[in-house]
Scaffold this motif. Structure first.
Motif, PDB file in Angstrom:
ATOM      1  N   THR A 128      48.741  62.628  81.061  1.00  0.00           N
ATOM      2  CA  THR A 128      47.682  63.349  80.790  1.00  0.00           C
ATOM      3  C   THR A 128      47.721  64.712  80.319  1.00  0.00           C
ATOM      4  O   THR A 128      46.941  65.388  79.650  1.00  0.00           O
ATOM      5  CB  THR A 128      46.315  63.125  81.647  1.00  0.00           C
ATOM      6  OG1 THR A 128      46.781  63.795  83.102  1.00  0.00           O
ATOM      7  CG2 THR A 128      46.100  61.729  81.991  1.00  0.00           C
ATOM      8  N   SER A 129      48.819  65.457  80.879  1.00  0.00           N
ATOM      9  CA  SER A 129      48.914  66.599  80.203  1.00  0.00           C
ATOM     10  C   SER A 129      49.764  66.875  79.128  1.00  0.00           C
ATOM     11  O   SER A 129      49.815  68.056  78.533  1.00  0.00           O
ATOM     12  CB  SER A 129      49.988  67.481  81.421  1.00  0.00           C
ATOM     13  OG  SER A 129      49.104  67.411  82.698  1.00  0.00           O
ATOM     14  N   HIS A 130      50.438  65.903  78.642  1.00  0.00           N
ATOM     15  CA  HIS A 130      51.368  65.991  77.508  1.00  0.00           C
ATOM     16  C   HIS A 130      50.842  64.915  76.304  1.00  0.00           C
ATOM     17  O   HIS A 130      51.623  64.264  75.877  1.00  0.00           O
ATOM     18  CB  HIS A 130      52.619  65.758  77.742  1.00  0.00           C
ATOM     19  CG  HIS A 130      53.122  66.692  78.682  1.00  0.00           C
ATOM     20  ND1 HIS A 130      53.234  66.746  80.092  1.00  0.00           N
ATOM     21  CD2 HIS A 130      53.609  68.285  78.493  1.00  0.00           C
ATOM     22  CE1 HIS A 130      53.681  67.752  80.681  1.00  0.00           C
ATOM     23  NE2 HIS A 130      53.915  68.873  79.774  1.00  0.00           N
TER      24      HIS A 130
ATOM     25  N   GLU B 150      51.766  61.288  90.076  1.00  0.00           N
ATOM     26  CA  GLU B 150      52.360  62.123  89.451  1.00  0.00           C
ATOM     27  C   GLU B 150      52.620  61.707  87.973  1.00  0.00           C
ATOM     28  O   GLU B 150      52.523  62.553  86.845  1.00  0.00           O
ATOM     29  CB  GLU B 150      53.774  62.619  89.994  1.00  0.00           C
ATOM     30  CG  GLU B 150      53.680  63.259  91.380  1.00  0.00           C
ATOM     31  CD  GLU B 150      54.915  63.500  91.965  1.00  0.00           C
ATOM     32  OE1 GLU B 150      55.884  62.914  91.595  1.00  0.00           O
ATOM     33  OE2 GLU B 150      55.016  64.437  93.034  1.00  0.00           O
TER      34      GLU B 150
ATOM     35  N   GLU C 181      49.612  62.574  85.898  1.00  0.00           N
ATOM     36  CA  GLU C 181      49.455  63.842  85.723  1.00  0.00           C
ATOM     37  C   GLU C 181      50.317  64.265  84.282  1.00  0.00           C
ATOM     38  O   GLU C 181      49.781  64.783  83.505  1.00  0.00           O
ATOM     39  CB  GLU C 181      49.786  64.576  86.975  1.00  0.00           C
ATOM     40  CG  GLU C 181      48.684  64.777  88.032  1.00  0.00           C
ATOM     41  CD  GLU C 181      47.371  65.269  87.616  1.00  0.00           C
ATOM     42  OE1 GLU C 181      47.480  66.325  87.075  1.00  0.00           O
ATOM     43  OE2 GLU C 181      46.349  64.604  87.907  1.00  0.00           O
ATOM     44  N   GLU C 182      51.506  63.675  84.439  1.00  0.00           N
ATOM     45  CA  GLU C 182      52.686  64.204  83.571  1.00  0.00           C
ATOM     46  C   GLU C 182      52.082  63.413  82.046  1.00  0.00           C
ATOM     47  O   GLU C 182      52.055  63.887  81.169  1.00  0.00           O
ATOM     48  CB  GLU C 182      53.891  63.218  83.853  1.00  0.00           C
ATOM     49  CG  GLU C 182      54.876  63.324  82.617  1.00  0.00           C
ATOM     50  CD  GLU C 182      55.450  64.873  82.479  1.00  0.00           C
ATOM     51  OE1 GLU C 182      56.203  65.191  81.585  1.00  0.00           O
ATOM     52  OE2 GLU C 182      55.539  65.638  83.554  1.00  0.00           O
TER      53      GLU C 182
ATOM     54  N   TYR D  86      40.536  65.065  81.153  1.00  0.00           N
ATOM     55  CA  TYR D  86      41.374  65.258  82.407  1.00  0.00           C
ATOM     56  C   TYR D  86      42.472  65.489  81.790  1.00  0.00           C
ATOM     57  O   TYR D  86      43.106  65.154  81.213  1.00  0.00           O
ATOM     58  CB  TYR D  86      41.421  63.647  83.058  1.00  0.00           C
ATOM     59  CG  TYR D  86      42.029  63.957  84.234  1.00  0.00           C
ATOM     60  CD1 TYR D  86      41.507  64.425  85.432  1.00  0.00           C
ATOM     61  CD2 TYR D  86      43.614  63.756  84.266  1.00  0.00           C
ATOM     62  CE1 TYR D  86      42.231  64.498  86.773  1.00  0.00           C
ATOM     63  CE2 TYR D  86      44.258  63.925  85.484  1.00  0.00           C
ATOM     64  CZ  TYR D  86      43.655  64.246  86.522  1.00  0.00           C
ATOM     65  OH  TYR D  86      44.311  64.328  87.848  1.00  0.00           O
ATOM     66  N   ASN D  87      42.701  66.885  82.045  1.00  0.00           N
ATOM     67  CA  ASN D  87      43.901  67.535  81.524  1.00  0.00           C
ATOM     68  C   ASN D  87      43.676  67.582  80.059  1.00  0.00           C
ATOM     69  O   ASN D  87      42.762  68.288  79.680  1.00  0.00           O
ATOM     70  CB  ASN D  87      45.418  66.697  81.918  1.00  0.00           C
ATOM     71  CG  ASN D  87      45.753  67.364  83.672  1.00  0.00           C
ATOM     72  OD1 ASN D  87      45.269  68.193  84.259  1.00  0.00           O
ATOM     73  ND2 ASN D  87      46.226  66.220  84.085  1.00  0.00           N
ATOM     74  N   LYS D  88      44.583  67.213  79.182  1.00  0.00           N
ATOM     75  CA  LYS D  88      44.522  67.086  77.915  1.00  0.00           C
ATOM     76  C   LYS D  88      43.901  65.802  77.533  1.00  0.00           C
ATOM     77  O   LYS D  88      44.008  65.511  76.092  1.00  0.00           O
ATOM     78  CB  LYS D  88      45.693  67.433  77.202  1.00  0.00           C
ATOM     79  CG  LYS D  88      45.911  68.982  77.406  1.00  0.00           C
ATOM     80  CD  LYS D  88      47.311  69.437  76.735  1.00  0.00           C
ATOM     81  CE  LYS D  88      47.688  70.774  76.707  1.00  0.00           C
ATOM     82  NZ  LYS D  88      48.842  71.342  76.046  1.00  0.00           N
TER      83      LYS D  88
END
Length: 608
Positions: free
Chosen positions: A29-31, A23, A26-27, A426-428
């Motif tokens: 790489t998403s921001h 998690e 994910e956090e 990967y994500n952003k």
């Protein structure tokens, strides 16, 4: 490897800390933009009183991005060397960071032929543990079940430490990490390694490797995972087994420890785990004495699921050897980093080596990327306009960049020297493939020999040995031969037509050129060659007169510009290597080993 359905089941069964680790990824790489700005704010505000920042006009912890980029120059190690020397000599001023420098990480990159000294602060290895001890196990457990039921045979290599004139410890990053509280109290405590701490910390190559191999053989059926950080140290371990399996088998048969292992702590740790095991010893003797070393890992350690080892960048050259000895076990490359900071994770550790891409973790440092001009397979630079650096979230797919870091330890807009290519996102967060080191033409292990350094070394050999005999080097190129264990440098040299001789004394002269070149190379190379035995004797191969003109003709036929062509100083293409090998007239190797001593450094000059 498990299929998609199995992966979903594994996710359900994962431990709470593993789920939290995924998690976290994910956090982050998403921001990317938000995290990067927070990291930069934190670095600049924490180090508001740093002399370096104030020297460049950044006061009061200003975190404005525009000011940061306009005031602070992009730098290399040589630019901060005078300040590094001040710290090494005992200057207590907050030069780079608010926190004091606790040690220097001696980087495998070089400056003026010597190791770089990267200053770091006390909590530097928190990030190292985040990668090794938390994120990587969570990623692995997505793909392979039951790893915690087995043991890990990892061949550790701890190097000698020195101290600066002011008493600050100087050591490589892995040695530093293996001796850190993060490794000893968290990482090592949570992973079931076969190697004892005394054997990991021992700097005597024979004793350390013997103890680690003996422990791994004694418990070979429990081993699920084998590896080393870099392929050369792993292949060195296999070569060690080939040379010493009789002694190792004897110790396993009788539950004893070879008297050549004299370190009392290592002996005590081995005595605690060894019991007489004639059946195990017989199996080891049978497999190792057969003469067939293909697939030896599977035969000695039959429950091994994969090799954990770096096989990207310069290390791809070792893949054939790793596949040979492992019987084509999966190769898992986990992470990408440097002495300056850890950078990225491989979220798909069991992908094919050619597809490995590292996801940059935006919380590790502030990252910028300087576009570079790609080089084609005939050594010619393809034209591309050079622009200003771009931020992590704004790199472009397929482009190549030189990475620039700003770290918590106080390196600001610092060029590591690595060139990366954006493979995907990967994500952003961009995922990069490691292209290689900028300006580095030879690398076997952690050595990095640059073109200019090799040029000076060859010039020194020419001056000392060839010119007195009216001989000279017309041109040269080089190559790393890793088909041998250990690998070694090869230099292809062309002499004027009248310089070639079959005289035995001439052959001895070229042999001495090999040793002089080795003596002229940096201390990292010399330590790996003379002490750690991870690099073999340098080889000079003399090629026929006209060989390099023929190489040029082939390059032009493949699209190189005749007006701009220059012989590449490092062979990177198969066709060029084939031409060179077909035209070798004689081969010569270094008759000795270069000098190297781990003695402490003397007082360092205060200026650059």
């Amino acid at each position: 490897m498990e299929k998609e359905g199995s992966l979903r089941l594994r996710r359900i069964a994962m431990k709470k800390e593993e789920v939290e680790a995924l998690e976290f990824i994910e956090e982050m790489t998403s921001h990317v933009d938000e995290v990067q700005q927070m990291v930069l704010d934190d670095i600049l505000s924490t180090n508001a009183n740093a002399e370096y920042l104030q020297r460049h006009g950044i006061f009061g912890g200003s975190t404005d991005l525009k000011t940061f980029k306009s005031k602070l120059p992009i730098i290399e190690y040589q630019d901060i060397l005078p300040d590094v020397r001040r710290i090494a000599n005992g200057d207590p001023s907050p030069i780079f960071s608010a926190q004091p420098v606790t040690e220097f990480l001696t980087s495998s990159g070089t400056s003026g032929g010597e190791r770089k000294m990267v200053p770091v602060i006390a909590n530097h290895h928190e990030g190292t543990y985040t990668f090794f001890g938390w994120l990587i196990p969570a990623i692995l457990n997505k793909y392979i079940s039951g790893l915690d039921k087995g043991k890990v045979l990892h061949f550790f290599s701890t190097k000698t430490e020195t101290k600066s004139p002011a008493g600050i410890i100087m050591r490589p990053i892995l040695t530093s990490y293996y001796k850190s509280s993060q490794f000893l109290c968290k990482h090592y405590a949570n992973i079931n390694y076969t190697s004892s701490i005394p054997s990991i910390h021992c700097t005597d190559v024979f004793q350390s490797l013997y103890a680690q191999m003996l422990a791994g053989l004694a418990d070979r059926l429990a081993v699920f995972q084998i590896g080393s950080v870099f392929p050369p140290s792993f292949l060195q371990a296999i070569r060690f087994l080939e040379l010493h399996f009789q002694d190792l088998a004897a110790d396993i048969e009788h539950g004893t420890v070879n008297p050549q292992v004299t370190d009392t702590a290592i002996r005590a740790a081995l005595v605690n785990i060894l019991t007489p095991d004639p059946e195990n010893a017989a199996h080891i003797r049978k497999e190792c004495s057969s003469g067939d070393w293909q697939g030896i890992i599977r035969r000695i350690w039959p429950n091994t699921k994969f090799l954990d080892i770096l096989v990207s960048g310069a290390m791809v050259q070792y893949i054939p050897s790793l596949n040979f000895y492992s019987g084509d076990l999966p190769l898992a490359s986990y992470l990408y980093g440097s002495s300056e900071c850890l950078v990225g994770l491989n979220l798909y550790p069991f992908t094919k080596p050619e597809d490995i891409a590292y996801t940059i973790m935006p919380n590790m440092a502030y990252f910028e990327f300087l576009p570079v001009k790609p080089v084609d397979d005939v050594g010619q630079i393809r034209a591309e306009q050079v622009v200003d650096p771009v931020d992590l979230a704004h790199v472009e797919d397929g482009k190549e960049y030189e990475i620039i870091v700003t770290t918590y330890s106080g390196l600001y807009r610092y060029k590591i020297g690595d060139v990366l290519r954006v493979a995907k996102f990967y994500n952003k967060a961009p995922q990069f493939q490691l292209v290689g080191r900028k300006n580095v033409c030879l690398s076997i292990d952690v050595d990095k020999t640059e073109e200019t350094e090799l040029q000076k070394a060859i010039a020194a050999a020419e001056l000392s040995h060839l010119r007195p005999h009216n001989a000279r080097v017309l041109d040269y190129t080089c190559y790393t031969d890793v088909k041998t264990i250990p690998g070694h440098y090869v230099i292809y040299c062309e002499l004027p037509p009248d310089n070639y001789s079959e005289n035995s004394s001439f052959s001895l002269i070229i042999d001495q050129c090999c040793l002089t070149i080795e003596e002229s190379l940096n201390s990292v190379y010399r330590s790996l060659r003379a002490y750690y035995k991870r690099i073999g004797p340098l080889e000079i191969k003399l090629v026929k007169s006209g060989t390099f003109h023929e190489v040029m003709d082939h390059a032009i036929a493949r699209g190189a510009s005749a007006a701009q062509y220059k012989l590449p100083k490092c062979v990177k293409s198969t066709w060029m290597l084939e031409i060179l090998e077909a035209r070798v007239v004689s081969a010569h190797s270094s008759p000795g080993v270069p000098t190297w001593s781990p003695c402490p450094q003397q007082k360092m000059a205060s200026n650059g």
